[in-house]
Write a protein that holds these residues in place. Structure first.
Motif, PDB file in Angstrom:
ATOM      1  N   GLU A 149       0.814  -1.209   0.000  1.00 30.27           N
ATOM      2  CA  GLU A 149       0.000   0.000   0.000  1.00 30.27           C
ATOM      3  C   GLU A 149       0.852   1.266   0.000  1.00 30.27           C
ATOM      4  OE1 GLU A 149      -3.367   0.091  -0.276  1.00 30.27           O
ATOM      5  OE2 GLU A 149      -3.115  -2.076  -0.606  1.00 30.27           O
ATOM      6  N   ASN A 150       2.171   1.113   0.114  1.00 27.72           N
ATOM      7  CA  ASN A 150       3.105   2.259   0.083  1.00 27.72           C
ATOM      8  C   ASN A 150       2.728   3.317   1.104  1.00 27.72           C
ATOM      9  OD1 ASN A 150       2.662   1.474  -3.205  1.00 27.72           O
ATOM     10  ND2 ASN A 150       4.731   1.366  -2.348  1.00 27.72           N
ATOM     11  N   THR A 151       2.594   2.867   2.327  1.00 29.95           N
ATOM     12  CA  THR A 151       2.191   3.768   3.394  1.00 29.95           C
ATOM     13  C   THR A 151       2.954   3.419   4.676  1.00 29.95           C
ATOM     14  OG1 THR A 151       0.259   4.719   4.510  1.00 29.95           O
ATOM     15  CG2 THR A 151       0.262   2.333   4.189  1.00 29.95           C
ATOM     16  N   VAL A 152       2.677   4.134   5.738  1.00 34.19           N
ATOM     17  CA  VAL A 152       3.314   3.891   7.024  1.00 34.19           C
ATOM     18  C   VAL A 152       2.779   2.584   7.605  1.00 34.19           C
ATOM     19  CG1 VAL A 152       3.650   4.792   9.349  1.00 34.19           C
ATOM     20  CG2 VAL A 152       3.572   6.364   7.405  1.00 34.19           C
ATOM     21  N   THR A 153       3.689   1.679   7.942  1.00 39.28           N
ATOM     22  CA  THR A 153       3.307   0.372   8.466  1.00 39.28           C
ATOM     23  C   THR A 153       3.828   0.207   9.894  1.00 39.28           C
ATOM     24  OG1 THR A 153       5.324  -0.707   7.677  1.00 39.28           O
ATOM     25  CG2 THR A 153       3.430  -0.643   6.157  1.00 39.28           C
ATOM     26  N   PRO A 154       3.269  -0.734  10.656  1.00 34.01           N
ATOM     27  CA  PRO A 154       3.769  -0.971  12.017  1.00 34.01           C
ATOM     28  C   PRO A 154       5.255  -1.328  12.054  1.00 34.01           C
ATOM     29  CG  PRO A 154       1.620  -1.990  11.755  1.00 34.01           C
ATOM     30  CD  PRO A 154       2.030  -1.517  10.390  1.00 34.01           C
ATOM     31  N   THR A 155       5.748  -2.096  11.072  1.00 31.24           N
ATOM     32  CA  THR A 155       7.161  -2.475  11.072  1.00 31.24           C
ATOM     33  C   THR A 155       8.049  -1.270  10.803  1.00 31.24           C
ATOM     34  OG1 THR A 155       6.518  -4.666  10.249  1.00 31.24           O
ATOM     35  CG2 THR A 155       8.837  -4.098  10.132  1.00 31.24           C
ATOM     36  N   LEU A 156       7.614  -0.400   9.918  1.00 34.00           N
ATOM     37  CA  LEU A 156       8.365   0.826   9.663  1.00 34.00           C
ATOM     38  C   LEU A 156       8.444   1.670  10.931  1.00 34.00           C
ATOM     39  CD1 LEU A 156       9.757   2.550   7.399  1.00 34.00           C
ATOM     40  CD2 LEU A 156       7.544   3.681   7.094  1.00 34.00           C
ATOM     41  N   LEU A 157       7.335   1.777  11.646  1.00 32.53           N
ATOM     42  CA  LEU A 157       7.325   2.542  12.890  1.00 32.53           C
ATOM     43  C   LEU A 157       8.260   1.928  13.935  1.00 32.53           C
ATOM     44  CD1 LEU A 157       3.527   3.363  13.334  1.00 32.53           C
ATOM     45  CD2 LEU A 157       5.327   4.831  12.427  1.00 32.53           C
ATOM     46  N   LYS A 158       8.273   0.615  14.027  1.00 30.57           N
ATOM     47  CA  LYS A 158       9.131  -0.040  15.008  1.00 30.57           C
ATOM     48  C   LYS A 158      10.601   0.191  14.681  1.00 30.57           C
ATOM     49  CE  LYS A 158       5.827  -3.633  16.347  1.00 30.57           C
ATOM     50  NZ  LYS A 158       5.496  -5.081  16.286  1.00 30.57           N
ATOM     51  N   ALA A 159      10.943   0.192  13.397  1.00 28.67           N
ATOM     52  CA  ALA A 159      12.333   0.455  13.015  1.00 28.67           C
ATOM     53  C   ALA A 159      12.757   1.850  13.461  1.00 28.67           C
ATOM     54  CB  ALA A 159      12.496   0.302  11.501  1.00 28.67           C
ATOM     55  N   TYR A 160      11.887   2.832  13.242  1.00 30.20           N
ATOM     56  CA  TYR A 160      12.267   4.203  13.601  1.00 30.20           C
ATOM     57  C   TYR A 160      12.162   4.471  15.091  1.00 30.20           C
ATOM     58  CZ  TYR A 160      13.429   5.545   8.958  1.00 30.20           C
ATOM     59  OH  TYR A 160      14.075   5.636   7.746  1.00 30.20           O
ATOM     60  N   GLU A 161      11.288   3.762  15.783  1.00 29.13           N
ATOM     61  CA  GLU A 161      11.298   3.845  17.243  1.00 29.13           C
ATOM     62  C   GLU A 161      12.639   3.343  17.790  1.00 29.13           C
ATOM     63  OE1 GLU A 161       7.966   1.499  18.338  1.00 29.13           O
ATOM     64  OE2 GLU A 161       6.493   3.094  18.021  1.00 29.13           O
ATOM     65  N   ARG A 162      13.177   2.316  17.153  1.00 28.66           N
ATOM     66  CA  ARG A 162      14.463   1.766  17.582  1.00 28.66           C
ATOM     67  C   ARG A 162      15.588   2.761  17.310  1.00 28.66           C
ATOM     68  NH1 ARG A 162      17.989   0.625  19.760  1.00 28.66           N
ATOM     69  NH2 ARG A 162      19.183  -1.292  20.049  1.00 28.66           N
ATOM     70  N   TRP A 163      15.619   3.346  16.118  1.00 24.79           N
ATOM     71  CA  TRP A 163      16.617   4.383  15.829  1.00 24.79           C
ATOM     72  C   TRP A 163      16.423   5.588  16.750  1.00 24.79           C
ATOM     73  CZ3 TRP A 163      15.698   2.977  10.172  1.00 24.79           C
ATOM     74  CH2 TRP A 163      16.803   2.303   9.638  1.00 24.79           C
ATOM     75  N   GLY A 164      15.158   5.883  17.069  1.00 22.51           N
ATOM     76  CA  GLY A 164      14.874   7.036  17.914  1.00 22.51           C
ATOM     77  C   GLY A 164      15.492   6.930  19.293  1.00 22.51           C
ATOM     78  N   ARG A 165      15.793   5.714  19.745  1.00 18.92           N
ATOM     79  CA  ARG A 165      16.416   5.510  21.054  1.00 18.92           C
ATOM     80  C   ARG A 165      17.940   5.486  20.969  1.00 18.92           C
ATOM     81  NH1 ARG A 165      12.444   1.317  21.202  1.00 18.92           N
ATOM     82  NH2 ARG A 165      14.060  -0.305  21.144  1.00 18.92           N
ATOM     83  N   GLY A 166      18.475   5.717  19.763  1.00 16.73           N
ATOM     84  CA  GLY A 166      19.899   5.503  19.555  1.00 16.73           C
ATOM     85  C   GLY A 166      20.802   6.673  19.857  1.00 16.73           C
ATOM     86  N   GLY A 167      20.233   7.847  20.179  1.00 17.13           N
ATOM     87  CA  GLY A 167      21.056   8.998  20.495  1.00 17.13           C
ATOM     88  C   GLY A 167      21.592   9.754  19.302  1.00 17.13           C
ATOM     89  N   TRP A 168      20.908   9.679  18.173  1.00 14.76           N
ATOM     90  CA  TRP A 168      21.352  10.353  16.953  1.00 14.76           C
ATOM     91  C   TRP A 168      21.131  11.859  17.029  1.00 14.76           C
ATOM     92  CZ3 TRP A 168      23.874   7.491  13.383  1.00 14.76           C
ATOM     93  CH2 TRP A 168      23.727   6.099  13.444  1.00 14.76           C
ATOM     94  N   GLY A 169      22.032  12.614  16.400  1.00 13.06           N
ATOM     95  CA  GLY A 169      21.838  14.055  16.286  1.00 13.06           C
ATOM     96  C   GLY A 169      20.722  14.408  15.329  1.00 13.06           C
ATOM     97  N   ALA A 170      20.508  13.566  14.332  1.00 13.26           N
ATOM     98  CA  ALA A 170      19.382  13.703  13.402  1.00 13.26           C
ATOM     99  C   ALA A 170      19.116  12.341  12.807  1.00 13.26           C
ATOM    100  CB  ALA A 170      19.689  14.714  12.303  1.00 13.26           C
ATOM    101  N   ILE A 171      17.858  12.104  12.460  1.00 14.85           N
ATOM    102  CA  ILE A 171      17.468  10.849  11.817  1.00 14.85           C
ATOM    103  C   ILE A 171      16.828  11.194  10.483  1.00 14.85           C
ATOM    104  CG2 ILE A 171      15.963   8.835  11.959  1.00 14.85           C
ATOM    105  CD1 ILE A 171      16.223   8.989  15.003  1.00 14.85           C
ATOM    106  N   LEU A 172      17.495  10.798   9.398  1.00 15.84           N
ATOM    107  CA  LEU A 172      16.956  11.001   8.065  1.00 15.84           C
ATOM    108  C   LEU A 172      16.259   9.722   7.630  1.00 15.84           C
ATOM    109  CD1 LEU A 172      19.243  13.227   8.304  1.00 15.84           C
ATOM    110  CD2 LEU A 172      19.277  13.170   5.810  1.00 15.84           C
ATOM    111  N   THR A 173      15.038   9.840   7.174  1.00 17.47           N
ATOM    112  CA  THR A 173      14.295   8.671   6.728  1.00 17.47           C
ATOM    113  C   THR A 173      14.782   8.238   5.354  1.00 17.47           C
ATOM    114  OG1 THR A 173      12.525   9.778   5.486  1.00 17.47           O
ATOM    115  CG2 THR A 173      12.280   9.642   7.889  1.00 17.47           C
ATOM    116  N   GLY A 174      14.387   7.028   4.980  1.00 20.53           N
ATOM    117  CA  GLY A 174      14.565   6.604   3.603  1.00 20.53           C
ATOM    118  C   GLY A 174      13.624   7.368   2.693  1.00 20.53           C
ATOM    119  N   ASN A 175      13.702   7.078   1.400  1.00 17.05           N
ATOM    120  CA  ASN A 175      12.906   7.803   0.424  1.00 17.05           C
ATOM    121  C   ASN A 175      11.412   7.762   0.733  1.00 17.05           C
ATOM    122  OD1 ASN A 175      14.818   8.839  -1.318  1.00 17.05           O
ATOM    123  ND2 ASN A 175      14.856   7.020  -2.623  1.00 17.05           N
ATOM    124  N   VAL A 176      10.809   8.937   0.754  1.00 15.37           N
ATOM    125  CA  VAL A 176       9.360   9.073   0.659  1.00 15.37           C
ATOM    126  C   VAL A 176       9.102   9.669  -0.718  1.00 15.37           C
ATOM    127  CG1 VAL A 176       7.315  10.278   1.506  1.00 15.37           C
ATOM    128  CG2 VAL A 176       8.962   9.316   3.131  1.00 15.37           C
TER     129      VAL A 176
END
Length: 418
Positions: A34-61
């Motif tokens: 469906e080319n939309t936001v999925t639960p697995t995509l959210l879980k991946a970014y929640e994991r990166w969100g806990r990583g202490g990054w100065g910025a998080i750039l997403t993959g292509n939208v």
């Protein structure tokens, strides 16, 4: 003594990155059919969100669901007219922004893109026989010989030269996508002008043979991108970051000054940061598959360091992000200390260790411990016989996308070659 990587970076728009380490954009392949936001995509970014990054750039939208770079890219499905009447759409993207940044404070920047002629025949909803879009009707070449030409025809339809109506529509799609990201709570967007996608196709004389206002000189070839920047600025808040990813690897000595001219125009347009990367489907240098292995190159690590150094000398006030090849804290620190760049982009390492900033920023670790060694992704024997570089690039991309899915599912990642 605290690492220079621990320093904050303030962008011209006012957005502050808490440190110099950015999770660079990676193909996640997690948006489903469906080319939309999925639960697995959210879980991946929640994991990166806990990583202490100065910025998080997403993959292509992708700005148009009819034209996708890969079948499972998230994309805008139609015109976005604002918050009113688009509550379900806004809720989906707000959940994405929340996963990226609101719990742990790493600013989320969405890489928005149109693939142009690099849209695979079976990706997107335009139909398998429909043409792709490009500044000029120049087919993609992924190698020499009959086999390579046949595969290129199978994968990539012949592009159609865009008319003014096409250009105006795509500019509006970029602006719509940026507006949706701002309304959803993201901190910024990055316009993907590298890796052979549509903006890069306009910038590059090899793929832009137009004789109208969008071609014929370095300045005219930059007009498409400048139009997008201006259109985006009109619909997003003043504090919303607008960056650009730019190719360096496709430019030789004869076109170098034209590239610098285009960077100067971006600086004048007030972009908040410029990310230097490189390569395309025809020549995937962003993956470093052909990077020289001299001791000097390994010591400096970054694939595109010399290009960044020259850019810095000419445009000292431009905030630069350098992505490609960094594997050690010492290498990242060296690039910043030499004033080559302000932000270090980490792509494939972030797919293996989403907590990598906690390693690089830990003063208690020696330099020999603050590193992440990655081997080559194994290539099947049959694939090695195929006469084009894109095979290796595709295998690399798929391997790291699989690692992203693994940590999104709570599984241990596997570094290649180890």
């Amino acid at each position: 003594m605290p690492s220079v990587l621990n320093e904050a970076v303030k962008l011209p728009c006012g957005l502050v990155l808490p440190n110099r380490l950015a999770k660079a954009a990676l193909a996640e392949a997690l948006a489903g059919s469906e080319n939309t936001v999925t639960p697995t995509l959210l879980k991946a970014y929640e994991r990166w969100g806990r990583g202490g990054w100065g910025a998080i750039l997403t993959g292509n939208v992708q700005v148009d669901v009819n034209h996708l770079g890969q079948p499972y890219d998230p994309a805008l499905h139609g015109e976005y007219t604002g918050k009113a009447g688009n509550e379900p759409l806004l809720a989906r993207w707000t959940s994405y922004a929340t996963a990226v940044q609101q719990q742990h404070g790493s600013p989320g920047i969405v890489q928005i893109c149109h693939p142009g002629r690099q849209s695979v025949r079976f990706a997107g909803r335009r139909g398998v026989f429909a043409s792709t879009l490009a500044p000029s009707a120049i087919p993609l070449q992924i190698g020499e010989g009959f086999l390579a030409r046949g595969l290129a025809w199978l994968l990539f339809p012949a592009p159609r030269e865009m008319d003014q109506a096409d250009i105006d529509r795509v500019v509006r799609q970029f602006a719509d996508t940026a507006r949706l990201m701002a309304d959803s709570g993201f901190s910024g967007v990055e316009l993907h002008g590298a890796h052979g996608y549509l903006i890069d196709q306009f910038l590059n004389a090899k793929t832009n043979k137009r004789t109208d206002a969008y071609g014929g000189s370095a300045e005219k070839r930059a007009k498409f991108l400048l139009d997008i920047i201006h259109a985006v600025r009109e619909v997003v808040p003043a504090g919303f970051a607008v960056g650009v990813k730019l190719n360096s690897a496709d430019h030789n000595s004869s076109t170098f000054e034209e590239t610098m001219t285009q960077i100067g125009l971006l600086a004048e347009a007030g972009v908040d940061f410029l990310e230097i990367s490189g390569g395309s489907y025809e020549n995937p240098k962003m993956l470093g598959l052909d990077a020289p292995k001299s001791e000097r190159t390994l010591a400096r690590e970054a694939f595109f360091l010399e290009f960044a150094r020259e850019t810095r000398q000419r445009f000292p006030s431009l905030v630069l992000m350098l992505t490609g090849g960094f594997r050690t804290r010492a290498g990242a620190e060296s690039a910043v200390q030499q004033n080559v760049c302000d932000i270090i982009g980490l792509g494939r390492p972030a797919a293996i260790d989403p907590d990598l900033p906690k390693v690089f920023l830990d003063d208690g670790l020696e330099d020999e411990q603050a590193r992440l060694v990655l081997g080559r992704v194994p290539m099947p024997a049959l694939a090695r016989l195929l006469p084009f570089k894109g095979v290796g690039a595709g295998l690399e991309s798929n391997y790291y996308a699989a690692q992203i899915k693994r940590f999104a599912q709570g599984l241990r990642t596997i570094a290649p070659g180890l």
